[in-house]
Write a protein that holds these residues in place. Structure first.
Motif, PDB file in Angstrom:
ATOM      1  N   MET A 140     -42.377 -32.972  24.031  1.00  0.00           N
ATOM      2  CA  MET A 140     -41.578 -34.198  23.955  1.00  0.00           C
ATOM      3  C   MET A 140     -40.375 -34.111  24.900  1.00  0.00           C
ATOM      4  O   MET A 140     -40.022 -35.092  25.559  1.00  0.00           O
ATOM      5  CB  MET A 140     -41.119 -34.439  22.512  1.00  0.00           C
ATOM      6  N   GLN A 141     -39.765 -32.949  24.980  1.00  0.00           N
ATOM      7  CA  GLN A 141     -38.597 -32.794  25.852  1.00  0.00           C
ATOM      8  C   GLN A 141     -38.964 -32.927  27.326  1.00  0.00           C
ATOM      9  O   GLN A 141     -38.142 -33.331  28.133  1.00  0.00           O
ATOM     10  CB  GLN A 141     -37.912 -31.454  25.588  1.00  0.00           C
ATOM     11  N   ARG A 142     -40.195 -32.625  27.669  1.00  0.00           N
ATOM     12  CA  ARG A 142     -40.620 -32.845  29.056  1.00  0.00           C
ATOM     13  C   ARG A 142     -40.555 -34.326  29.390  1.00  0.00           C
ATOM     14  O   ARG A 142     -40.374 -34.707  30.543  1.00  0.00           O
ATOM     15  CB  ARG A 142     -42.002 -32.245  29.294  1.00  0.00           C
ATOM     16  N   SER A 186     -35.665 -29.106   8.700  1.00  0.00           N
ATOM     17  CA  SER A 186     -36.035 -29.910   7.536  1.00  0.00           C
ATOM     18  C   SER A 186     -37.525 -29.783   7.226  1.00  0.00           C
ATOM     19  O   SER A 186     -37.921 -29.702   6.065  1.00  0.00           O
ATOM     20  CB  SER A 186     -35.687 -31.377   7.759  1.00  0.00           C
ATOM     21  N   LEU A 187     -38.348 -29.765   8.265  1.00  0.00           N
ATOM     22  CA  LEU A 187     -39.786 -29.605   8.086  1.00  0.00           C
ATOM     23  C   LEU A 187     -40.098 -28.261   7.436  1.00  0.00           C
ATOM     24  O   LEU A 187     -40.875 -28.184   6.479  1.00  0.00           O
ATOM     25  CB  LEU A 187     -40.513 -29.731   9.427  1.00  0.00           C
ATOM     26  N   LEU A 188     -39.491 -27.200   7.939  1.00  0.00           N
ATOM     27  CA  LEU A 188     -39.723 -25.872   7.365  1.00  0.00           C
ATOM     28  C   LEU A 188     -39.249 -25.796   5.920  1.00  0.00           C
ATOM     29  O   LEU A 188     -39.899 -25.176   5.075  1.00  0.00           O
ATOM     30  CB  LEU A 188     -39.041 -24.795   8.209  1.00  0.00           C
ATOM     31  N   SER A 233     -31.325 -32.663  18.370  1.00  0.00           N
ATOM     32  CA  SER A 233     -31.589 -33.147  17.009  1.00  0.00           C
ATOM     33  C   SER A 233     -32.935 -32.665  16.484  1.00  0.00           C
ATOM     34  O   SER A 233     -33.140 -32.591  15.273  1.00  0.00           O
ATOM     35  CB  SER A 233     -31.538 -34.667  16.957  1.00  0.00           C
ATOM     36  N   PHE A 234     -33.843 -32.334  17.380  1.00  0.00           N
ATOM     37  CA  PHE A 234     -35.155 -31.890  16.932  1.00  0.00           C
ATOM     38  C   PHE A 234     -35.092 -30.547  16.213  1.00  0.00           C
ATOM     39  O   PHE A 234     -35.958 -30.247  15.396  1.00  0.00           O
ATOM     40  CB  PHE A 234     -36.140 -31.851  18.094  1.00  0.00           C
ATOM     41  N   SER A 235     -34.071 -29.738  16.480  1.00  0.00           N
ATOM     42  CA  SER A 235     -33.962 -28.483  15.732  1.00  0.00           C
ATOM     43  C   SER A 235     -33.633 -28.769  14.275  1.00  0.00           C
ATOM     44  O   SER A 235     -34.122 -28.088  13.365  1.00  0.00           O
ATOM     45  CB  SER A 235     -32.929 -27.550  16.370  1.00  0.00           C
ATOM     46  N   LEU A 239     -45.686 -23.915  16.271  1.00  0.00           N
ATOM     47  CA  LEU A 239     -46.349 -25.200  16.478  1.00  0.00           C
ATOM     48  C   LEU A 239     -45.317 -26.301  16.699  1.00  0.00           C
ATOM     49  O   LEU A 239     -45.425 -27.085  17.646  1.00  0.00           O
ATOM     50  CB  LEU A 239     -47.241 -25.547  15.281  1.00  0.00           C
ATOM     51  N   TYR A 240     -44.323 -26.367  15.843  1.00  0.00           N
ATOM     52  CA  TYR A 240     -43.296 -27.402  15.964  1.00  0.00           C
ATOM     53  C   TYR A 240     -42.571 -27.279  17.303  1.00  0.00           C
ATOM     54  O   TYR A 240     -42.344 -28.277  17.984  1.00  0.00           O
ATOM     55  CB  TYR A 240     -42.311 -27.316  14.794  1.00  0.00           C
ATOM     56  N   ASN A 241     -42.228 -26.057  17.692  1.00  0.00           N
ATOM     57  CA  ASN A 241     -41.532 -25.856  18.965  1.00  0.00           C
ATOM     58  C   ASN A 241     -42.389 -26.289  20.154  1.00  0.00           C
ATOM     59  O   ASN A 241     -41.870 -26.835  21.125  1.00  0.00           O
ATOM     60  CB  ASN A 241     -41.092 -24.395  19.111  1.00  0.00           C
TER      61      ASN A 241
END
Length: 126
Positions: free
Chosen positions: A115-117, A83-85, A76-78, A107-109
């Motif tokens: 977070m995924q860690r 949306s951010l971009l 979902s983060f993609s 930066l977002y990635n």
């Protein structure tokens, strides 16, 4: 734009066990607006610590764990990133060059990977 890209994300935004009937209802809820402010604070922290993102590692891992606990899928983060971009492009207009887009994407990635860690870390004793 978030719910246009993935309407299935709407049920994840429940505040005080309230289900929103529509994306518009969610988008105008004070709790959702507070959530957006918190997202932007994370982005601000990442920008402020651009040269040393590792200092945010523990915070971002814990944030990832919290998102996992409420049912957010890592994929979902993609959609959030897209949306951010989109928002940045609309706000920055012609100054949103391919280089600016690439910098924001990187930066977002980096934030999302941290977070995924948190997803990958098991609680102590497990």
């Amino acid at each position: 734009r978030l719910f246009d890209l993935d309407p299935d994300l709407l049920p994840l935004f429940q505040y005080n066990c309230k289900q929103f009937a529509s994306p518009q209802e969610c988008l105008s809820a004070p709790e959702f607006l507070d959530h957006i402010r918190k997202v932007m604070l994370v982005i601000d922290a990442a920008v402020s610590h651009l040269e040393n993102l590792s200092c945010l590692e523990e915070y971002l891992c814990n944030l990832g764990k919290k998102h996992q606990a409420v049912g957010v899928k890592a994929e979902s983060f993609s959609t959030v990133g897209e949306s951010l971009l989109y928002m940045l492009e609309k706000c920055l207009g012609a100054t949103f060059s391919p280089e600016v887009q690439e910098a924001w994407s990187k930066l977002y990635n980096a934030v999302v990977k941290a977070m995924q860690r948190g997803w990958e870390t098991l609680p102590e004793g497990d």
